[in-house]
Motif scaffolding. Structure first.
Motif, short mmCIF file in Angstrom:
data_model
loop_
_atom_site.label_atom_id
_atom_site.label_comp_id
_atom_site.label_asym_id
_atom_site.label_seq_id
_atom_site.Cartn_x
_atom_site.Cartn_y
_atom_site.Cartn_z
N LEU A 226 0.76 -1.20 0.14
CA LEU A 226 0.15 0.01 -0.18
C LEU A 226 0.75 1.24 -0.15
O LEU A 226 0.66 2.29 -0.49
N SER A 227 1.96 1.16 0.75
CA SER A 227 2.89 2.22 0.71
C SER A 227 3.58 2.64 -0.55
O SER A 227 3.57 3.69 -1.10
N GLN A 228 3.73 1.55 -1.20
CA GLN A 228 4.38 1.95 -2.65
C GLN A 228 3.55 2.38 -3.56
O GLN A 228 3.87 3.40 -4.30
N LEU A 229 2.17 1.84 -3.45
CA LEU A 229 1.16 2.61 -4.26
C LEU A 229 1.02 3.81 -4.00
O LEU A 229 0.69 4.95 -4.73
N ALA A 230 0.98 4.12 -2.67
CA ALA A 230 0.47 5.51 -2.04
C ALA A 230 1.67 6.58 -2.63
O ALA A 230 1.35 7.63 -3.16
N GLY A 231 2.79 6.19 -2.26
CA GLY A 231 4.05 7.07 -2.77
C GLY A 231 4.14 7.35 -4.32
O GLY A 231 4.42 8.44 -4.44
N ALA A 232 3.76 6.36 -5.12
CA ALA A 232 3.86 6.67 -6.29
C ALA A 232 2.87 7.56 -6.81
O ALA A 232 3.09 8.57 -7.65
N ALA A 233 1.59 7.31 -6.36
CA ALA A 233 0.62 8.24 -6.82
C ALA A 233 0.74 9.68 -6.27
O ALA A 233 0.36 10.68 -6.78
N ALA A 234 1.44 9.89 -5.04
CA ALA A 234 1.69 10.99 -4.25
C ALA A 234 2.73 11.91 -4.98
O ALA A 234 2.51 13.06 -5.43
N LYS B 59 3.34 11.51 -8.30
CA LYS B 59 2.88 11.94 -9.66
C LYS B 59 2.09 13.28 -9.51
O LYS B 59 1.89 13.84 -10.52
N ASP B 60 1.46 13.61 -8.33
CA ASP B 60 0.53 14.42 -8.39
C ASP B 60 1.28 16.09 -7.67
O ASP B 60 1.11 16.36 -6.67
N ARG B 61 1.83 16.54 -8.49
CA ARG B 61 2.61 17.54 -8.57
C ARG B 61 1.87 18.91 -7.96
O ARG B 61 2.32 19.75 -7.26
N GLU B 62 0.69 18.90 -8.82
CA GLU B 62 -0.33 20.19 -8.49
C GLU B 62 -0.72 20.10 -7.04
O GLU B 62 -0.34 21.24 -6.31
#
Ligand code: PMP
Length: 354
Positions: free
Chosen positions: A244-252, A254-257
């Motif tokens: 879950l942390s790997q998924l959360a980190g990747a999504a976070a 990528k969301d630069r805005e």
């Protein structure tokens, strides 16, 4: 202490994390978490993923590492991810401190604990009276140098060029830059890892990417250094980041805005809170972090801490020698800062009657 404890651990003084109160109701300004939730993209990425916990996570964290590499203009072999930067820093202490470790007297309190845990000699160099770091003290030393930039708990930042000059000064000595708070107004050294093979930069997702509970961080460095850190990781805990942390980190990442909107809000809140605290007689450092480091002419740091606590506002008080007059206040939401200011006015007896 049991009779089985290894003698070399008997004198170890563990790190004391900031209080995580069980009872609710506190305005929690003591551990530099973000007042804002993780990015909506993180929430979406985690949806329905609990069932995947049956399987081990990717030990190489490929998706997360490549999302970080993309975001920072790095190659994937220049990145390693960790279970918080505490884990990566522990790997670095283990891997790269055979000549010892050097750091300021006032800095992240965990450095001395890892040094003790791994039996590493330390050279502790005092900050100047104004808490700025005297880099000349570090020019000729051989120990691996740890610089938190901005420093904790002072919040003071160095220009990246000063750190890079220090790294260039001695190619056979390693510099570790702990950029836990860099996104709140300081300058990152990450771009320089391409040209310097004696520089490691560590960043965390705990503060500026709103994921303290997710335990995600990365180190950026030349691929040989990253290889060495992977040697330690794969000799200790290959599955160091859960699914879950790997998924959360990747999504976070990528969301630069969203990241930029949260960090700029926190900076704005910090600046206006600093102004209000100064007007109430506080003396502040010029913090470039998501916290304010402050003392008051009339009340001791301990009293401020205790009186705020009585009023439901939790800040951090260290009580150690040179900083015993200070409290460290995490920058929360505007409402939380209003509550802080009101409590401070109450403590100082300056509450206007409505
Ligand atoms: N470095 C510094 C300077 C910090 O203040 C902290 C937070 N306690 C850390 C590293 C560790 O943060 P995390 O393990 O949450 O990434």
């Amino acid at each position: 202490m049991s009779r089985f404890l290894s003698p070399k651990l008997k004198g170890l003084l563990p790190y004391t994390p900031g209080e995580q109160p069980k009872e609710g109701g506190f305005i929690k300004l003591n551990t530099n978490e973000s007042p804002y939730p993780p990015s909506p993209a993180v929430i979406e990425a985690l949806e329905g993923k609990a069932e995947t916990l049956r399987l081990y996570p990717d030990p190489e964290c490929r998706e997360l590492n490549s999302a970080i590499a993309d975001a920072f203009g790095l190659d994937t072999d220049e990145v390693i991810t960790g279970n918080g930067s505490d884990e990566l820093l522990a790997f670095i202490f283990q891997a790269f401190c055979s000549k010892g470790a050097a750091f300021p007297d006032i800095t992240y309190g965990f450095y001395k604990v890892w040094a003790q845990l791994y039996g590493i000699n330390t050279r502790v160099l005092p900050l100047k009276d104004d808490f700025s770091i005297c880099l000349d003290d570090y020019t000729d030393i051989d120990e691996t140098i740890f610089i938190a930039n901005p420093n904790a708990p002072t919040g003071l930042a160095l220009p990246a060029s000063d750190i890079i000059a220090l790294a260039k000064n001695k190619a056979d000595r390693l510099i570790v830059v702990d950029e836990a708070y860099v996104d709140f107004g300081a300058e990152s050294c990450v771009p320089y890892i391409k040209e310097l093979d004696n520089l490691i930069v560590v960043q965390t997702f705990s503060k500026s990417r709103n994921l303290a509970g997710g335990r995600v961080a990365f180190a950026a460095a030349n691929s040989e250094l990253i290889n060495d850190l992977n040697r330690v990781k794969f000799s200790f805990h290959p599955y160091n980041l859960n699914r879950l942390s790997q998924l959360a980190g990747a999504a976070a990442v990528k969301d630069r805005e969203y990241f930029e909107s949260c960090t700029s809000r926190i900076i704005k809140t910090r600046e206006r809170t600093a102004k209000e605290l100064k007007a109430l007689g506080f003396i502040l450092t010029d913090s470039k972090a998501n916290f304010i480091f402050a003392r008051h002419e009339e009340i001791s740091g301990e009293e401020i801490y205790n009186k705020l606590r009585e009023r439901g506002v939790l800040v951090r008080y260290f009580g150690t020698d040179r900083i015993k007059d200070y409290v460290r206040i995490t920058v929360g939401s505007d409402d939380e800062m209003d509550a802080l200011i009101n409590s401070v006015k109450d403590i100082l007896g300056r509450q206007e009657n409505a």
